[in-house]
Design a protein around this motif. Sequence first.
Motif, PDB file in Angstrom:
ATOM      1  N   SER A 258       0.671  -1.037  -0.317  1.00  0.00           N
ATOM      2  CA  SER A 258      -0.340   0.152   0.059  1.00  0.00           C
ATOM      3  C   SER A 258       0.867   1.878  -0.291  1.00  0.00           C
ATOM      4  N   ALA A 259       1.877   1.139   0.899  1.00  0.00           N
ATOM      5  CA  ALA A 259       2.724   2.481   0.929  1.00  0.00           C
ATOM      6  C   ALA A 259       4.236   2.367   0.025  1.00  0.00           C
ATOM      7  N   VAL A 260       5.052   1.423   0.211  1.00  0.00           N
ATOM      8  CA  VAL A 260       6.265   1.285  -0.707  1.00  0.00           C
ATOM      9  C   VAL A 260       6.086   0.969  -1.743  1.00  0.00           C
ATOM     10  N   PHE A 261       5.118   0.103  -2.591  1.00  0.00           N
ATOM     11  CA  PHE A 261       4.874  -0.290  -3.612  1.00  0.00           C
ATOM     12  C   PHE A 261       3.635   0.499  -4.187  1.00  0.00           C
ATOM     13  N   ASN A 262       3.080   1.544  -3.786  1.00  0.00           N
ATOM     14  CA  ASN A 262       1.806   2.022  -4.373  1.00  0.00           C
ATOM     15  C   ASN A 262       1.587   2.055  -5.888  1.00  0.00           C
ATOM     16  N   GLN A 263       0.570   2.324  -6.300  1.00  0.00           N
ATOM     17  CA  GLN A 263       0.212   2.129  -7.733  1.00  0.00           C
ATOM     18  C   GLN A 263       1.047   3.334  -8.366  1.00  0.00           C
ATOM     19  N   ASP A 264       1.729   4.276  -7.683  1.00  0.00           N
ATOM     20  CA  ASP A 264       2.113   5.388  -8.153  1.00  0.00           C
ATOM     21  C   ASP A 264       4.033   5.762  -8.139  1.00  0.00           C
ATOM     22  N   TRP A 265       4.160   4.478  -7.088  1.00  0.00           N
ATOM     23  CA  TRP A 265       5.985   4.513  -7.260  1.00  0.00           C
ATOM     24  C   TRP A 265       6.203   4.647  -7.955  1.00  0.00           C
ATOM     25  N   ARG A 266       6.139   4.349  -9.703  1.00  0.00           N
ATOM     26  CA  ARG A 266       7.236   4.548 -10.652  1.00  0.00           C
ATOM     27  C   ARG A 266       6.936   6.183 -10.853  1.00  0.00           C
ATOM     28  N   GLU A 267       6.469   6.927 -10.300  1.00  0.00           N
ATOM     29  CA  GLU A 267       6.173   8.070 -10.418  1.00  0.00           C
ATOM     30  C   GLU A 267       6.835   8.725 -10.487  1.00  0.00           C
ATOM     31  N   ASP A 268       7.655   8.351  -9.060  1.00  0.00           N
ATOM     32  CA  ASP A 268       8.399   8.736  -7.839  1.00  0.00           C
ATOM     33  C   ASP A 268      10.234   8.175  -9.012  1.00  0.00           C
ATOM     34  N   TYR A 269      10.101   6.576  -9.010  1.00  0.00           N
ATOM     35  CA  TYR A 269      10.958   6.257  -9.143  1.00  0.00           C
ATOM     36  C   TYR A 269      11.578   5.576 -10.463  1.00  0.00           C
ATOM     37  N   ASP A 270      12.430   5.371 -10.793  1.00  0.00           N
ATOM     38  CA  ASP A 270      12.625   4.956 -11.799  1.00  0.00           C
ATOM     39  C   ASP A 270      12.515   3.331 -12.279  1.00  0.00           C
ATOM     40  N   ALA A 271      12.984   2.396 -11.578  1.00  0.00           N
ATOM     41  CA  ALA A 271      13.020   1.323 -11.236  1.00  0.00           C
ATOM     42  C   ALA A 271      13.185   0.648 -10.183  1.00  0.00           C
ATOM     43  N   VAL A 272      12.686  -0.583  -9.532  1.00  0.00           N
ATOM     44  CA  VAL A 272      12.676  -1.030  -8.067  1.00  0.00           C
ATOM     45  C   VAL A 272      13.826  -1.096  -7.595  1.00  0.00           C
ATOM     46  N   GLU A 273      14.693  -0.868  -8.154  1.00  0.00           N
ATOM     47  CA  GLU A 273      16.280  -0.400  -7.074  1.00  0.00           C
ATOM     48  C   GLU A 273      15.842   0.533  -6.314  1.00  0.00           C
ATOM     49  N   GLU A 274      15.846   1.765  -7.470  1.00  0.00           N
ATOM     50  CA  GLU A 274      15.784   3.239  -6.757  1.00  0.00           C
ATOM     51  C   GLU A 274      14.854   3.201  -4.959  1.00  0.00           C
ATOM     52  N   VAL A 275      13.358   2.114  -5.036  1.00  0.00           N
ATOM     53  CA  VAL A 275      12.436   1.898  -4.028  1.00  0.00           C
ATOM     54  C   VAL A 275      13.173   1.290  -3.087  1.00  0.00           C
ATOM     55  N   TYR A 276      14.301   0.560  -3.230  1.00  0.00           N
ATOM     56  CA  TYR A 276      14.520  -0.515  -2.625  1.00  0.00           C
ATOM     57  C   TYR A 276      15.815   0.130  -1.154  1.00  0.00           C
ATOM     58  N   GLU A 277      16.728   1.659  -2.400  1.00  0.00           N
ATOM     59  CA  GLU A 277      17.967   1.612  -1.755  1.00  0.00           C
ATOM     60  C   GLU A 277      17.197   2.813  -0.857  1.00  0.00           C
ATOM     61  N   ASP A 278      15.822   3.916  -1.596  1.00  0.00           N
ATOM     62  CA  ASP A 278      15.356   4.665  -0.694  1.00  0.00           C
ATOM     63  C   ASP A 278      14.577   4.666   0.613  1.00  0.00           C
ATOM     64  N   LEU A 279      13.841   3.688   0.131  1.00  0.00           N
ATOM     65  CA  LEU A 279      12.855   3.258   0.910  1.00  0.00           C
ATOM     66  C   LEU A 279      12.545   2.322   1.771  1.00  0.00           C
ATOM     67  N   LEU A 280      13.633   0.527   1.463  1.00  0.00           N
ATOM     68  CA  LEU A 280      13.592  -0.724   2.458  1.00  0.00           C
ATOM     69  C   LEU A 280      15.206  -0.491   2.989  1.00  0.00           C
ATOM     70  N   ASP A 281      15.925  -0.058   2.763  1.00  0.00           N
ATOM     71  CA  ASP A 281      17.326  -0.222   2.456  1.00  0.00           C
ATOM     72  C   ASP A 281      17.349   0.160   4.204  1.00  0.00           C
ATOM     73  N   ASP A 282      17.506   1.202   4.070  1.00  0.00           N
ATOM     74  CA  ASP A 282      17.455   1.929   5.752  1.00  0.00           C
ATOM     75  C   ASP A 282      16.362   1.729   6.556  1.00  0.00           C
ATOM     76  N   GLU A 283      15.751   0.746   6.386  1.00  0.00           N
ATOM     77  CA  GLU A 283      14.971  -0.016   7.407  1.00  0.00           C
ATOM     78  C   GLU A 283      16.065  -0.435   8.733  1.00  0.00           C
TER      79      GLU A 283
END
Length: 101
Positions: A18-43
Amino acid sequence: MDYRAELSKHPLVRNLLSAVFNQDWREDYDAVEEVYEDLLDDEPSHIRLDRAEQIEAFVAARSEDGIDEVIRARQAGISQRVDPGMSGRERLLAVSHRLRR
């Protein structure tokens, strides 16, 4: 299937869909790897491990169609249509693997 009840057992999976991979994540990131780096790796490591365990329990208890049904119901931004070549199960397990690194 009442996906809300299903996801209440796995709140970190619900957050992922719902939050990390919401339907709009591609508007902010070019690749799933960027989501990992920005949102998940720092947890914190305990949250990463908890999230990985919840993902694994979630996919272990469901069929491929059941997983895809939940992903569609949550309107998550990960799907076969958007990510050809990766099933919902494969995508979630890839996230789990990344969290365990």
